[in-house]
Design a protein around this motif. Structure first.
Motif, PDB file in Angstrom:
ATOM      1  N   ALA A 195      31.574  39.497  37.082  1.00  0.00           N
ATOM      2  CA  ALA A 195      30.560  38.480  37.380  1.00  0.00           C
ATOM      3  C   ALA A 195      30.121  38.555  38.838  1.00  0.00           C
ATOM      4  CB  ALA A 195      31.112  37.090  37.074  1.00  0.00           C
ATOM      5  N   GLU A 196      31.062  38.813  39.741  1.00  0.00           N
ATOM      6  CA  GLU A 196      30.722  38.901  41.163  1.00  0.00           C
ATOM      7  C   GLU A 196      29.914  40.164  41.454  1.00  0.00           C
ATOM      8  OE1 GLU A 196      34.643  36.399  42.722  1.00  0.00           O
ATOM      9  OE2 GLU A 196      34.629  38.590  42.805  1.00  0.00           O
ATOM     10  N   ARG A 197      30.223  41.254  40.748  1.00  0.00           N
ATOM     11  CA  ARG A 197      29.417  42.470  40.923  1.00  0.00           C
ATOM     12  C   ARG A 197      27.980  42.219  40.468  1.00  0.00           C
ATOM     13  NH1 ARG A 197      34.146  45.107  38.930  1.00  0.00           N
ATOM     14  NH2 ARG A 197      33.182  45.434  36.893  1.00  0.00           N
ATOM     15  N   ARG A 198      27.840  41.454  39.403  1.00  0.00           N
ATOM     16  CA  ARG A 198      26.496  41.126  38.917  1.00  0.00           C
ATOM     17  C   ARG A 198      25.720  40.339  39.973  1.00  0.00           C
ATOM     18  NH1 ARG A 198      23.813  37.019  36.045  1.00  0.00           N
ATOM     19  NH2 ARG A 198      22.249  37.817  34.588  1.00  0.00           N
ATOM     20  N   ILE A 199      26.396  39.449  40.679  1.00  0.00           N
ATOM     21  CA  ILE A 199      25.739  38.664  41.725  1.00  0.00           C
ATOM     22  C   ILE A 199      25.249  39.577  42.847  1.00  0.00           C
ATOM     23  CG2 ILE A 199      26.163  36.969  43.557  1.00  0.00           C
ATOM     24  CD1 ILE A 199      27.991  35.514  41.547  1.00  0.00           C
ATOM     25  N   ILE A 240      41.390  25.179  37.429  1.00  0.00           N
ATOM     26  CA  ILE A 240      41.053  26.406  38.162  1.00  0.00           C
ATOM     27  C   ILE A 240      42.174  27.428  38.006  1.00  0.00           C
ATOM     28  CG2 ILE A 240      40.691  27.422  40.452  1.00  0.00           C
ATOM     29  CD1 ILE A 240      39.290  24.783  41.241  1.00  0.00           C
ATOM     30  N   GLY A 241      43.413  26.995  38.231  1.00  0.00           N
ATOM     31  CA  GLY A 241      44.548  27.904  38.129  1.00  0.00           C
ATOM     32  C   GLY A 241      44.641  28.834  39.328  1.00  0.00           C
ATOM     33  N   ARG A 242      45.650  29.691  39.303  1.00  0.00           N
ATOM     34  CA  ARG A 242      45.862  30.609  40.421  1.00  0.00           C
ATOM     35  C   ARG A 242      44.747  31.647  40.477  1.00  0.00           C
ATOM     36  NH1 ARG A 242      51.373  34.131  41.645  1.00  0.00           N
ATOM     37  NH2 ARG A 242      50.695  34.955  43.673  1.00  0.00           N
ATOM     38  N   ASN A 243      44.072  31.702  41.612  1.00  0.00           N
ATOM     39  CA  ASN A 243      42.953  32.638  41.817  1.00  0.00           C
ATOM     40  C   ASN A 243      41.888  32.518  40.726  1.00  0.00           C
ATOM     41  OD1 ASN A 243      44.158  33.768  44.149  1.00  0.00           O
ATOM     42  ND2 ASN A 243      45.396  35.134  42.878  1.00  0.00           N
ATOM     43  N   GLY A 244      41.758  31.319  40.154  1.00  0.00           N
ATOM     44  CA  GLY A 244      40.726  31.098  39.145  1.00  0.00           C
ATOM     45  C   GLY A 244      41.069  31.619  37.765  1.00  0.00           C
ATOM     46  N   SER A 245      42.341  31.968  37.528  1.00  0.00           N
ATOM     47  CA  SER A 245      42.720  32.590  36.253  1.00  0.00           C
ATOM     48  C   SER A 245      42.540  31.646  35.066  1.00  0.00           C
ATOM     49  CB  SER A 245      44.167  33.086  36.310  1.00  0.00           C
ATOM     50  OG  SER A 245      45.053  32.013  36.615  1.00  0.00           O
ATOM     51  N   VAL A 273      31.478  28.590  33.831  1.00  0.00           N
ATOM     52  CA  VAL A 273      32.252  27.349  33.866  1.00  0.00           C
ATOM     53  C   VAL A 273      32.912  27.247  35.234  1.00  0.00           C
ATOM     54  CG1 VAL A 273      34.164  26.045  32.858  1.00  0.00           C
ATOM     55  CG2 VAL A 273      32.663  27.404  31.378  1.00  0.00           C
ATOM     56  N   ASP A 274      32.726  26.115  35.893  1.00  0.00           N
ATOM     57  CA  ASP A 274      33.217  25.942  37.259  1.00  0.00           C
ATOM     58  C   ASP A 274      34.015  24.646  37.370  1.00  0.00           C
ATOM     59  OD1 ASP A 274      33.608  26.543  39.905  1.00  0.00           O
ATOM     60  OD2 ASP A 274      31.493  26.458  40.476  1.00  0.00           O
ATOM     61  N   TYR A 334      34.264  25.676  42.685  1.00  0.00           N
ATOM     62  CA  TYR A 334      35.078  26.831  43.103  1.00  0.00           C
ATOM     63  C   TYR A 334      34.277  28.125  43.021  1.00  0.00           C
ATOM     64  CZ  TYR A 334      38.747  30.435  42.674  1.00  0.00           C
ATOM     65  OH  TYR A 334      39.519  31.560  42.822  1.00  0.00           O
ATOM     66  N   ARG A 335      33.631  28.364  41.872  1.00  0.00           N
ATOM     67  CA  ARG A 335      32.857  29.597  41.702  1.00  0.00           C
ATOM     68  C   ARG A 335      31.629  29.595  42.605  1.00  0.00           C
ATOM     69  NH1 ARG A 335      34.999  32.368  37.464  1.00  0.00           N
ATOM     70  NH2 ARG A 335      35.595  31.233  35.579  1.00  0.00           N
TER      71      ARG A 335
END
Length: 232
Positions: free
Chosen positions: A174-178, A105-110, A135-136, A140-141
């Motif tokens: 991606a979140e704007r698309r949601i 996942i990394g920091r903030n999903g990076s 990819v999750d 997390y996503r």
């Protein structure tokens, strides 16, 4: 690994049909290579040679996706299990689970974002198709998407109640698309984006206010030099 068969027949077409039957596939699902077109020989009998083809099943995006992702996390040395891809939100979604989920996942999903970008490019090239990949890891996503959906619905309620534009900040593309997908069937609400990355903002507005604003944006775009554009 791609499955392929070689078949012979009196004609190329006959050999292809035999291969398709064995693979239980249609022409759209395979790649065809003619190895030998064959020959009729003298009087159609003496010295005749059968046509020969190799027919290979095309790899489907979900199969490539899992194979590529497993290879990447193995090279990272991450102890995770790559689950089966599923179709979700118009995309192929694949999750990883295990003790090293935080590592991928990394920091903030990076790190997850970087893996997703790499996997997406490989899958598109190998499948020769434009597919959307999510990819999750440790859902997390998925958890974040649920938060974004709730945020979108809350923004819609506020926009209707207060009769004004509601701006949503710090969302990824991606979140704007949601948000767009979540609210797309509400005829009294419009959604659009403003600004440039990384400060792009998503706006949720009553349809009358939003339509006027989008109309002004289109007029502004017509004044821009050729080659410049702005995403809705």
């Amino acid at each position: 690994m791609m499955k392929s068969v070689e078949k012979q027949g009196r004609t190329v077409e006959e050999a292809i049909e035999a291969a398709l039957k064995e693979l239980n596939a249609s022409r759209e699902d395979v790649e065809i290579e003619v190895l030998d077109e064959g020959s009729k020989g003298v009087l159609g009998i003496i010295g005749s040679q059968q046509a020969r083809v190799r027919v290979t099943l095309k790899q489907k995006p979900p199969i490539i996706l899992k194979e590529v992702l497993k290879g990447i996390v193995e090279r990272m040395g991450a102890s995770v299990t790559v689950e089966e891809p599923v179709e979700k939100e118009g995309a192929f979604y694949i999750n990883m689970s295990g003790e090293d989920a935080g590592l991928v996942i990394g920091r903030n999903g990076s790190t997850l974002d970087a893996i997703q970008l790499l996997v997406s490019e490989i899958v598109r090239k190998r499948s020769n198709s434009s597919v959307l990949i999510w990819v999750d890891a440790d859902r997390y996503r998925e958890k974040r998407w649920e938060q974004v959906k709730r945020m979108a619905l809350d923004a819609m309620r506020r926009a209707k109640l207060e009769r004004r534009e509601i701006r949503l900040y710090n969302l990824t593309p991606a979140e704007r698309r949601i948000v767009h997908l979540t609210l797309q069937n509400n005829s009294d609400i419009v959604t659009y984006s403003e600004g440039e990355e990384p400060n792009r903002v998503l706006v949720v507005a009553p349809v009358d206010l939003g339509s006027r604003k989008k109309g002004r944006k289109k007029q502004d775009r017509r004044k821009q030099p050729k080659g410049e554009s702005e995403e809705e």
